[in-house]
Design a protein around this motif. Structure first.
Motif, PDB file in Angstrom:
ATOM      1  N   GLY A  58       0.849  -1.193   0.000  1.00  0.00           N
ATOM      2  CA  GLY A  58       0.000   0.000   0.000  1.00  0.00           C
ATOM      3  C   GLY A  58       0.880   1.236   0.000  1.00  0.00           C
ATOM      4  N   MET A  59       0.784   2.020  -1.048  1.00  0.00           N
ATOM      5  CA  MET A  59       1.594   3.230  -1.150  1.00  0.00           C
ATOM      6  C   MET A  59       0.694   4.383  -1.531  1.00  0.00           C
ATOM      7  N   GLY A  60       1.063   5.565  -1.087  1.00  0.00           N
ATOM      8  CA  GLY A  60       0.264   6.723  -1.446  1.00  0.00           C
ATOM      9  C   GLY A  60       0.899   8.000  -0.944  1.00  0.00           C
ATOM     10  N   SER A  61       0.228   9.085  -1.234  1.00  0.00           N
ATOM     11  CA  SER A  61       0.683  10.406  -0.822  1.00  0.00           C
ATOM     12  C   SER A  61      -0.425  11.050  -0.014  1.00  0.00           C
ATOM     13  N   VAL A  62      -0.065  11.714   1.086  1.00  0.00           N
ATOM     14  CA  VAL A  62      -1.059  12.380   1.915  1.00  0.00           C
ATOM     15  C   VAL A  62      -0.635  13.835   2.079  1.00  0.00           C
ATOM     16  N   GLN A  63      -1.355  14.728   1.438  1.00  0.00           N
ATOM     17  CA  GLN A  63      -1.117  16.167   1.561  1.00  0.00           C
ATOM     18  C   GLN A  63      -2.060  16.696   2.634  1.00  0.00           C
ATOM     19  N   ALA A  64      -1.534  17.489   3.535  1.00  0.00           N
ATOM     20  CA  ALA A  64      -2.365  18.019   4.617  1.00  0.00           C
ATOM     21  C   ALA A  64      -2.076  19.496   4.826  1.00  0.00           C
ATOM     22  N   ARG A  65      -3.095  20.215   5.260  1.00  0.00           N
ATOM     23  CA  ARG A  65      -2.904  21.601   5.691  1.00  0.00           C
ATOM     24  C   ARG A  65      -2.414  21.539   7.133  1.00  0.00           C
ATOM     25  N   THR A  66      -1.331  22.233   7.393  1.00  0.00           N
ATOM     26  CA  THR A  66      -0.773  22.275   8.746  1.00  0.00           C
ATOM     27  C   THR A  66      -0.636  23.729   9.166  1.00  0.00           C
ATOM     28  N   TRP A  67      -0.618  23.957  10.472  1.00  0.00           N
ATOM     29  CA  TRP A  67      -0.515  25.309  10.994  1.00  0.00           C
ATOM     30  C   TRP A  67       0.651  25.381  11.956  1.00  0.00           C
ATOM     31  N   TYR A  68       1.368  26.480  11.895  1.00  0.00           N
ATOM     32  CA  TYR A  68       2.506  26.716  12.783  1.00  0.00           C
ATOM     33  C   TYR A  68       2.358  28.090  13.425  1.00  0.00           C
ATOM     34  N   GLU A 109       0.000  29.015   7.632  1.00  0.00           N
ATOM     35  CA  GLU A 109      -0.702  27.835   7.125  1.00  0.00           C
ATOM     36  C   GLU A 109       0.156  27.266   6.009  1.00  0.00           C
ATOM     37  N   CYS A 110       0.359  25.955   6.048  1.00  0.00           N
ATOM     38  CA  CYS A 110       1.229  25.287   5.083  1.00  0.00           C
ATOM     39  C   CYS A 110       0.505  24.083   4.480  1.00  0.00           C
ATOM     40  N   VAL A 111       1.030  23.601   3.369  1.00  0.00           N
ATOM     41  CA  VAL A 111       0.573  22.343   2.778  1.00  0.00           C
ATOM     42  C   VAL A 111       1.799  21.444   2.751  1.00  0.00           C
ATOM     43  N   GLU A 112       1.663  20.275   3.437  1.00  0.00           N
ATOM     44  CA  GLU A 112       2.811  19.387   3.578  1.00  0.00           C
ATOM     45  C   GLU A 112       2.444  17.950   3.264  1.00  0.00           C
ATOM     46  N   GLU A 113       3.450  17.209   2.860  1.00  0.00           N
ATOM     47  CA  GLU A 113       3.343  15.763   2.711  1.00  0.00           C
ATOM     48  C   GLU A 113       3.549  15.185   4.099  1.00  0.00           C
ATOM     49  N   ILE A 114       2.527  14.518   4.663  1.00  0.00           N
ATOM     50  CA  ILE A 114       2.637  14.011   6.030  1.00  0.00           C
ATOM     51  C   ILE A 114       2.706  12.487   6.093  1.00  0.00           C
ATOM     52  N   ALA A 115       2.703  11.828   4.953  1.00  0.00           N
ATOM     53  CA  ALA A 115       2.723  10.357   4.955  1.00  0.00           C
ATOM     54  C   ALA A 115       4.064   9.829   5.457  1.00  0.00           C
ATOM     55  N   GLN A 116       4.008   8.708   6.177  1.00  0.00           N
ATOM     56  CA  GLN A 116       5.197   7.997   6.629  1.00  0.00           C
ATOM     57  C   GLN A 116       5.050   6.541   6.205  1.00  0.00           C
ATOM     58  N   THR A 117       6.104   6.000   5.657  1.00  0.00           N
ATOM     59  CA  THR A 117       6.097   4.604   5.264  1.00  0.00           C
ATOM     60  C   THR A 117       6.511   3.752   6.459  1.00  0.00           C
ATOM     61  N   VAL A 118       5.654   2.779   6.798  1.00  0.00           N
ATOM     62  CA  VAL A 118       5.946   1.870   7.910  1.00  0.00           C
ATOM     63  C   VAL A 118       5.694   0.445   7.451  1.00  0.00           C
ATOM     64  N   PRO A 119       6.479  -0.506   7.952  1.00  0.00           N
ATOM     65  CA  PRO A 119       6.252  -1.910   7.555  1.00  0.00           C
ATOM     66  C   PRO A 119       4.998  -2.480   8.237  1.00  0.00           C
TER      67      PRO A 119
END
Length: 173
Positions: free
Chosen positions: A25-35, A160-170
């Motif tokens: 299972g692979m994919g990309s997750v874009q999220a709005r983040t705030w700092y 406000e940012c747009v970031e790739e938040i996905a992490q690959t885990v086994p």
């Protein structure tokens, strides 16, 4: 909204009748983040006050060897260096005259411009934010605010940012 560590993309497929099948299972997750970043900068700083006193010193440079006709001073000064290569009948010589002009000054505490301090704080915080987000995201919008606290300015950058938040885990099977 998602929380850190929440499973969003899975490599486990439910087959309803035969159990489950493990796939990649692979994919990309874009999220709005705030700092929200904050820094405090003093509203006073050292400022140069030139005394009007100047000193000029000469030296000769022969190739890599330098002959000084003066001694160094430990007083605070700005140094302006002028190099003049010598020539004889249009032929350059391996000799350079170096003129050093010293403009002496004293430092004193001075009030800084509040708007300038706020711009400096915003610049510092924006660079810090870019270093945090740059590899996997972009900055969508920012808002800079400041307020005076005693003899310092507290500068806050909300972003406000747009970031790739996905992490690959086994998947443990």
């Amino acid at each position: 909204a998602v929380t850190e560590g929440q499973l969003l993309i899975s490599g486990v497929e439910d087959l309803e009748t035969l159990g489950a099948r493990v796939t990649a299972g692979m994919g990309s997750v874009q999220a709005r983040t705030w700092y929200s970043l904050t820094t405090t900068i003093p509203l006073t700083g050292a400022q140069k006050q030139y005394t009007g006193r100047e000193k000029t010193a000469l030296s000769l440079v022969f190739g890599k060897h330098r002959i000084k006709f003066f001694s160094n001073s430990s007083i605070e000064y700005d140094k302006i260096i002028q190099r003049t290569p010598l020539s004889l009948l249009g032929v350059p010589l391996p000799v350079t005259v170096v003129t050093e002009t010293y403009r002496f000054y004293e430092t004193e505490e001075a009030a800084l411009n509040t708007a300038g301090v706020e711009r400096l704080g915003e610049q510092i915080l924006t660079q810090q934010l870019e270093s945090m987000v740059a590899p996997y995201g972009t900055i969508s919008s920012t808002l800079c605010t400041s307020r005076q606290r005693g003899n310092a300015l507290e500068v806050t950058l909300a972003a406000e940012c747009v970031e790739e938040i996905a992490q690959t885990v086994p998947i443990l099977t």
